[in-house]
Design a protein around this motif. Structure first.
Motif, mmCIF file in Angstrom:
data_model
loop_
_atom_site.group_PDB
_atom_site.id
_atom_site.type_symbol
_atom_site.label_atom_id
_atom_site.label_comp_id
_atom_site.label_asym_id
_atom_site.label_seq_id
_atom_site.Cartn_x
_atom_site.Cartn_y
_atom_site.Cartn_z
ATOM 1 N N UNK A 180 0.929 -1.306 -0.091
ATOM 2 C CA UNK A 180 0.139 0.008 -0.092
ATOM 3 C C UNK A 180 0.903 1.201 -0.107
ATOM 4 N N UNK A 181 1.802 1.102 0.816
ATOM 5 C CA UNK A 181 3.047 2.563 0.870
ATOM 6 C C UNK A 181 3.761 2.608 -0.299
ATOM 7 N N UNK A 182 4.201 1.472 -0.902
ATOM 8 C CA UNK A 182 5.150 1.445 -1.927
ATOM 9 C C UNK A 182 4.567 0.506 -3.170
ATOM 10 N N UNK A 183 3.352 0.886 -3.901
ATOM 11 C CA UNK A 183 2.873 -0.022 -4.932
ATOM 12 C C UNK A 183 3.970 -0.389 -6.003
ATOM 13 N N UNK A 184 5.057 0.123 -6.195
ATOM 14 C CA UNK A 184 6.086 -0.354 -7.396
ATOM 15 C C UNK A 184 7.279 -1.103 -6.481
ATOM 16 N N UNK A 185 7.068 -1.491 -5.191
ATOM 17 C CA UNK A 185 8.169 -2.509 -4.627
ATOM 18 C C UNK A 185 7.786 -3.734 -5.090
ATOM 19 N N UNK A 186 8.843 -4.294 -6.277
ATOM 20 C CA UNK A 186 8.567 -5.512 -6.777
ATOM 21 C C UNK A 186 8.825 -6.721 -5.719
ATOM 22 N N UNK A 187 9.878 -6.321 -5.026
ATOM 23 C CA UNK A 187 10.238 -7.607 -3.875
ATOM 24 C C UNK A 187 8.854 -7.784 -3.042
ATOM 25 N N UNK A 225 1.959 -11.599 -8.139
ATOM 26 C CA UNK A 225 3.045 -12.160 -9.166
ATOM 27 C C UNK A 225 3.081 -11.506 -10.441
ATOM 28 N N UNK A 226 2.050 -11.137 -11.074
ATOM 29 C CA UNK A 226 2.072 -10.382 -12.207
ATOM 30 C C UNK A 226 2.434 -9.055 -12.246
ATOM 31 N N UNK A 227 2.164 -8.338 -11.008
ATOM 32 C CA UNK A 227 2.740 -6.994 -10.851
ATOM 33 C C UNK A 227 4.311 -7.129 -10.481
ATOM 34 N N UNK A 264 9.783 -6.218 -12.822
ATOM 35 C CA UNK A 264 11.091 -6.969 -12.898
ATOM 36 C C UNK A 264 11.689 -7.491 -11.712
ATOM 37 N N UNK A 265 10.809 -7.740 -10.867
ATOM 38 C CA UNK A 265 11.332 -8.308 -9.519
ATOM 39 C C UNK A 265 11.489 -10.028 -9.875
ATOM 40 N N UNK A 266 12.709 -10.295 -8.868
ATOM 41 C CA UNK A 266 13.263 -11.755 -9.120
ATOM 42 C C UNK A 266 12.154 -12.742 -8.516
#
Length: 109
Positions: free
Chosen positions: A71-78, A100-102, A107-109
Motif C-alpha cells: 500500500x505504501x510502495x505499490x512499485x516495490x516488486x520485492x 506475481x503479475x505485478x 522486474x522483480x526476481x
C-alpha cells in the motif's frame, strides 16, 4: 522524537537484521514490532519485519506487513513477490496471481 530515541530505534533495527541473518527470524520479529510501532511509515522497518515474520512462518502477520508495504510502495516488486508467496503458503494461490503479475511487470526476481 529525540535523537537518542532515534539512535535506539536504529540500533534495534540493526540488531533485528543481525538476528534475521543469523537464522533467528522469530527473535528478529520480536525486536522489530516496537520499531515499526514507533515508525509506522518507515518502509525499511516494515520490510524487515515482514521478512522476519515470513522467515518464521508467521504468515498472517507477514501478510499484514507486506500488504501495508505494498500500500505504501505499490512499485516495490520485492514486496509484491513476497506477498504473493505468503498468500501461496496459505493456499490462496488465486489471490497471489495479481501480485506475481505485478512483480513480473516490475522486474522483480
Amino acid at each position: 522524537m529525540t535523537r537518542e530515541f532515534e539512535l535506539d530505534l536504529h540500533s534495534e533495527f540493526l540488531r533485528a537484521d543481525l538476528f534475521l541473518n543469523m537464522g533467528q527470524p522469530a527473535e528478529a520479529a520480536r525486536i522489530m514490532r516496537p520499531v515499526v510501532e514507533a515508525e509506522p511509515h518507515n518502509e525499511a522497518a516494515l520490510e524487515l519485519l515482514a521478512r522476519a515474520y515470513y522467515g518464521s512462518a508467521q504468515l498472517a502477520p507477514a501478510e499484514e506487513s507486506l500488504a501495508r508495504l505494498v500500500d505504501r510502495a505499490p512499485s516495490n516488486g520485492w514486496a509484491r513477490r513476497a506477498l504473493a508467496r505468503t498468500l501461496e503458503r496459505q493456499s490462496r494461490g488465486s489471490e497471489a496471481v495479481v501480485h506475481h503479475r505485478m512483480a513480473d511487470a516490475l522486474g522483480a526476481a
